[in-house]
Design a protein around this motif. Structure first.
Motif, PDB file in Angstrom:
ATOM      1  N   SER A 392       0.729  -1.175   0.084  1.00 26.70           N
ATOM      2  CA  SER A 392       0.017  -0.061  -0.176  1.00 26.70           C
ATOM      3  C   SER A 392       0.863   1.135  -0.005  1.00 26.70           C
ATOM      4  O   SER A 392       1.270   1.801   1.139  1.00 26.70           O
ATOM      5  N   PRO A 393       1.395   1.608  -1.135  1.00 23.15           N
ATOM      6  CA  PRO A 393       2.064   2.825  -1.112  1.00 23.15           C
ATOM      7  C   PRO A 393       1.431   4.179  -0.760  1.00 23.15           C
ATOM      8  O   PRO A 393       0.359   4.326  -1.319  1.00 23.15           O
ATOM      9  N   ILE A 394       2.123   5.048  -0.286  1.00 30.55           N
ATOM     10  CA  ILE A 394       1.690   6.322   0.144  1.00 30.55           C
ATOM     11  C   ILE A 394       2.243   7.458  -0.425  1.00 30.55           C
ATOM     12  O   ILE A 394       3.709   7.243  -0.173  1.00 30.55           O
ATOM     13  N   PRO A 395       1.974   8.689  -0.693  1.00 31.99           N
ATOM     14  CA  PRO A 395       2.837   9.726  -0.971  1.00 31.99           C
ATOM     15  C   PRO A 395       3.787  10.316   0.345  1.00 31.99           C
ATOM     16  O   PRO A 395       3.058  10.559   1.265  1.00 31.99           O
ATOM     17  N   SER A 396       4.603  10.421   0.108  1.00 29.60           N
ATOM     18  CA  SER A 396       5.549  11.145   1.074  1.00 29.60           C
ATOM     19  C   SER A 396       5.406  12.627   1.156  1.00 29.60           C
ATOM     20  O   SER A 396       5.189  13.131   0.158  1.00 29.60           O
ATOM     21  N   GLU A 397       5.444  13.249   2.443  1.00 33.62           N
ATOM     22  CA  GLU A 397       5.347  14.619   2.216  1.00 33.62           C
ATOM     23  C   GLU A 397       6.474  15.258   1.473  1.00 33.62           C
ATOM     24  O   GLU A 397       6.231  16.535   0.675  1.00 33.62           O
ATOM     25  N   GLU A 398       7.785  15.022   1.345  1.00 29.86           N
ATOM     26  CA  GLU A 398       8.620  15.348   0.526  1.00 29.86           C
ATOM     27  C   GLU A 398       8.184  15.379  -1.112  1.00 29.86           C
ATOM     28  O   GLU A 398       8.405  16.361  -1.857  1.00 29.86           O
ATOM     29  N   GLU A 399       7.828  14.439  -1.438  1.00 28.80           N
ATOM     30  CA  GLU A 399       7.206  14.158  -2.806  1.00 28.80           C
ATOM     31  C   GLU A 399       5.966  15.294  -3.185  1.00 28.80           C
ATOM     32  O   GLU A 399       5.963  15.620  -4.238  1.00 28.80           O
ATOM     33  N   ILE A 400       5.154  15.409  -2.230  1.00 32.86           N
ATOM     34  CA  ILE A 400       4.111  16.350  -2.334  1.00 32.86           C
ATOM     35  C   ILE A 400       4.333  17.720  -2.578  1.00 32.86           C
ATOM     36  O   ILE A 400       4.217  18.320  -3.613  1.00 32.86           O
ATOM     37  N   ARG A 401       5.474  18.079  -1.654  1.00 33.04           N
ATOM     38  CA  ARG A 401       6.051  19.509  -1.714  1.00 33.04           C
ATOM     39  C   ARG A 401       6.865  19.651  -3.091  1.00 33.04           C
ATOM     40  O   ARG A 401       7.213  20.715  -3.524  1.00 33.04           O
ATOM     41  N   ASP A 402       7.419  18.492  -3.421  1.00 34.71           N
ATOM     42  CA  ASP A 402       8.137  18.512  -4.710  1.00 34.71           C
ATOM     43  C   ASP A 402       7.495  19.087  -6.135  1.00 34.71           C
ATOM     44  O   ASP A 402       7.916  19.886  -6.821  1.00 34.71           O
ATOM     45  N   ILE A 403       6.129  18.398  -6.034  1.00 33.99           N
ATOM     46  CA  ILE A 403       5.283  18.801  -6.997  1.00 33.99           C
ATOM     47  C   ILE A 403       4.835  20.130  -7.008  1.00 33.99           C
ATOM     48  O   ILE A 403       4.802  20.921  -8.060  1.00 33.99           O
ATOM     49  N   LEU A 404       4.463  20.790  -6.033  1.00 37.32           N
ATOM     50  CA  LEU A 404       4.222  22.017  -5.497  1.00 37.32           C
ATOM     51  C   LEU A 404       5.039  22.840  -5.989  1.00 37.32           C
ATOM     52  O   LEU A 404       4.948  24.004  -6.434  1.00 37.32           O
ATOM     53  N   LYS A 405       6.460  22.562  -5.475  1.00 39.47           N
ATOM     54  CA  LYS A 405       7.683  23.584  -5.862  1.00 39.47           C
ATOM     55  C   LYS A 405       7.735  23.701  -7.435  1.00 39.47           C
ATOM     56  O   LYS A 405       8.034  24.779  -7.947  1.00 39.47           O
ATOM     57  N   GLU A 406       7.498  22.439  -8.059  1.00 36.88           N
ATOM     58  CA  GLU A 406       7.721  22.504  -9.707  1.00 36.88           C
ATOM     59  C   GLU A 406       6.650  23.327 -10.161  1.00 36.88           C
ATOM     60  O   GLU A 406       6.560  24.106 -11.141  1.00 36.88           O
ATOM     61  N   LEU A 407       5.409  23.753  -9.529  1.00 36.08           N
ATOM     62  CA  LEU A 407       4.357  24.387 -10.245  1.00 36.08           C
ATOM     63  C   LEU A 407       4.263  25.688  -9.927  1.00 36.08           C
ATOM     64  O   LEU A 407       4.057  26.688 -10.606  1.00 36.08           O
ATOM     65  N   GLN A 408       5.192  26.098  -8.871  1.00 37.20           N
ATOM     66  CA  GLN A 408       5.214  27.763  -8.227  1.00 37.20           C
ATOM     67  C   GLN A 408       5.870  28.681  -9.331  1.00 37.20           C
ATOM     68  O   GLN A 408       5.262  29.644  -9.548  1.00 37.20           O
TER      69      GLN A 408
END
Length: 665
Positions: A392-408
């Motif tokens: 049951s893989p779940i997203p890490s907080e680091e990965e979530i913030r990496d995506i937001l960082k690329e969008l900014q």
């Protein structure tokens, strides 16, 4: 290889002579896939709304096809794991293990050729990678770039193959898929011709199946199309076209199509043993019904392992002479090289309604998409190597913030963590030939597309690939099975000559009588809000009328699932998502929904669209399912806790690990 530079040269000459400026209005891009529809004339007579239909076999009826249980046939005379192929009680032509995109695709292909097929899925259809994709039917623009720079015919073949299969997806399930224009913002002048040639090459290699021509936008036109986009230093934008689709709904449609055509397809059935002959050939399975604990012995001429990231688990069973999984994974060359891909869901104001955004080169060299999907914005994906395949893989907080960082860098306003509506992680199964010894952990032997592998026991494993090419993967797999097991051609259980592959232009469940006016006609016929009619048409195609028949039958069925608890007056307007009790009851009766997560995350996408709202809907869903499936209080409490635990790890809270070991769903 020798022809590739010449092809590239002709393409460059063609694009140099072509001047395409984005003069067409973005409004012309409708939800319809007009390239693949027959628009030569308006038909006088529209297909009738389907209001009643003989139901597909119930789960109980499908299970009866497996024959007597082990306890009914053998009692306690044999110990667990001592069974062999000669003990099988029922025989199929083909058994498929795995109910994701590839497994159900194989089931449709084999069944429509004339084979008697059994498919077994341990959890639910699309419960793994197949529900956690980027929701794109695409050729892969990054592979095209690699093909150019490396002059690689292999990379180019991957693109052309996927572009061809993209067309089939859009045609075979038009209610679940659509054309999506995608904008590439350009901030350096020298990149304009480079990006332009790349987009026109993408069109060129799609050939007659190109969806729409790519074009250039001026900075002002780009900002008009995407007002949230930063205008600083923007010099232009390129727009190309790909397909967008609903992955788990497509997976369910494949399963239902196979059942409609005669296959036995079952979720929540775990294969515990591969049944072998005295000469070590795999000729069946021992399978347990996860709901009842009943076990069955089923034989087959051939067995396919289509378990995706879990392929090595079945291969480990195959290594054992009794066909039983070892206590620990075997120390043998592994087939799957897992990688975690995280996506996040954001509010609709992060992206235009009908136009996606592409970041062609992130800080670590990946491609990042920001796409409108189901009224929200889907952003991703990451690519994190994993040492093993988590249940049951779940997203890490680091990965979530990496995506937001690329969008900014592309967005005028602040990209906030609290705007994340949900997040999830899927396992991308890169594959390598398990017959080859690993070379110090390098990835040079990885297969970039898919791999079909047969072991000495005859077990066929198909793994790798991507959603867009699922149909061709299935076709190649069934072609291989028929080649390796020639007895299927003349000695199959139906005693008929097998047909060639039928799936290139084969309408999936819900598509046969679907047309683009359906949502409007549903709204007229049933006097329901247009949002509800559009949602049902897009999810169920020509079967949407069956849901609305339930909807009008009882006022309680009109209650949104988020409000389906005691002492709440039915009111559609009190819930912002168009998921009603009628839809839940339909999915239980007609789509083999067995767990609240099946409905909240896969039959509908509520948990993925908005995890907090999905969490709030758990009580109502459990209440209705408990009534429909006769659950006692203990079972209702059990599935409620499992569902809440599942949704809580979908980006609502900050996660520090990459997976949870003990989750079942």
């Amino acid at each position: 290889m020798s022809r590739f530079p010449a092809i590239l040269g002709r393409l460059l000459k063609a694009t140099a002579l072509t001047s395409v400026v984005g003069g067409a209005s973005l409004a012309s891009y409708s939800y319809a896939h007009d390239k693949l529809e027959n628009d030569s004339a308006i038909k006088d007579k529209l297909p009738a709304i389907i209001k009643e239909l003989p139901p597909l076999p119930s789960r109980e009826a499908l299970i009866k096809r497996l024959g007597p249980t082990i306890s009914e046939k053998f009692g306690t005379t044999k110990k667990e794991n001592e069974f062999s192929a000669s003990d099988a009680q029922i025989k199929y032509d083909l058994i498929i293990i795995g109910g994701g995109a590839t497994g159900t695709g194989c089931a449709v292909d084999a069944t429509t050729r004339g084979l008697n097929v059994l498919l077994l899925e341990k959890n639910d259809f699309a419960s793994g990678t197949s529900s956690k994709s980027t929701k794109m039917a695409h050729g892969g623009v990054r592979y095209l770039e690699k093909a150019f720079w490396e002059l690689s015919k292999a990379q180019l073949d991957l693109v052309i193959e996927a572009l061809n299969e993209r067309s089939s997806m859009l045609e075979n399930a038009p209610h679940l898929s659509s054309v999506l224009p995608i904008m590439i913002p350009v901030y350096k002048w020298w990149e304009v011709p480079y990006m332009y040639v790349g987009c026109k090459a993408y069109d060129f290699f799609a050939g007659s199946q190109n969806l729409k021509s790519s074009y250039i936008l001026s900075p002002s036109s780009a900002i008009a199309a995407a007002p949230m986009l930063k205008a600083d230093n923007l010099v232009s934008a390129l727009v190309y076209h790909d397909g967008s689709f609903n992955d788990s709904r497509m997976n369910v449609a494949l399963a239902l199509t196979a059942i409609k055509d005669g296959a036995t397809v079952l979720n929540y059935m775990e294969v515990k043993q591969l049944l072998k002959t005295d000469d070590n050939k795999v000729k069946g399975v021992r399978v347990v019904d996860s709901e009842t604990g009943n076990e069955y012995l089923v034989g087959a001429d051939a067995v396919i392992n289509a378990t995706g990231p879990k392929s090595d688990t079945i291969l480990d069973m195959d290594h054992d002479v009794k066909g039983v999984a070892p206590a620990l994974p075997l120390n043998t060359p592994r087939m799957v090289v897992p990688s975690g891909g995280v996506h996040v869901m954001l509010p609709d104001y992060y992206c235009p309604k009908d136009l996606g955004l592409l970041d062609p080169s992130t800080s670590d060299g990946r491609v990042m998409f920001f796409l409108p999907w189901q009224g929200r914005v889907l952003a991703g994906t990451t690519d994190t190597p994993l040492k093993k395949v988590p249940d049951s893989p779940i997203p890490s907080e680091e990965e979530i913030r990496d995506i937001l960082k690329e969008l900014q860098p592309y967005i005028k306003f602040e990209v906030k963590r609290e705007d994340v509506l949900s997040a999830w992680c899927g396992i991308r199964p890169l594959v390598k030939d398990p017959r080859k010894v690993p070379k110090d952990g390098t990835t040079q032997d990885l297969v970039r597309n898919h791999l079909i592998h047969q072991t000495d026991s005859g077990l066929i494993t198909i793994s790798g690939g991507k959603w867009t090419t699922y149909r061709e993967m299935a076709q190649e797999t069934i072609d291989t099975v028929i080649e390796k097991f020639p007895e299927l051609k003349t000695n199959n259980s139906k005693k008929i000559a097998l047909k060639p592959c039928q799936t290139k232009r084969y309408k999936l469940y819900g598509a046969e009588f679907f047309d683009r006016t359906l949502a409007a006609r549903l709204a007229q016929e049933y006097q329901v809000p247009s949002e509800l009619a559009e949602h049902l048409a897009a999810y169920y195609g020509d079967k949407a009328g069956l849901v609305l028949e339930l909807y009008k039958k009882d006022e309680a069925n009109q209650l949104p699932v988020g409000l389906a608890s005691d002492n709440v007056k039915p009111s559609y307007n009190n819930f912002q998502y168009p998921f009603t009790v009628a839809e839940l009851k339909y999915s239980i009766a007609n789509e083999y929904t067995r767990h609240p997560i099946d409905f909240l995350a896969r039959r509908t996408r509520l948990a993925m669209l908005d995890a907090k709202v999905g969490l709030e809907a758990v009580d109502g869903v459990v209440k209705v399912m408990g009534e429909e499936l006769n659950w006692d209080n203990d079972h209702k409490e059990k599935v409620k806790k499992e569902t809440e635990e599942f949704i809580k790890y979908m980006g609502i809270y900050e996660n520090t690990s990459c997976f949870i070991e003990d989750q079942k769903h």
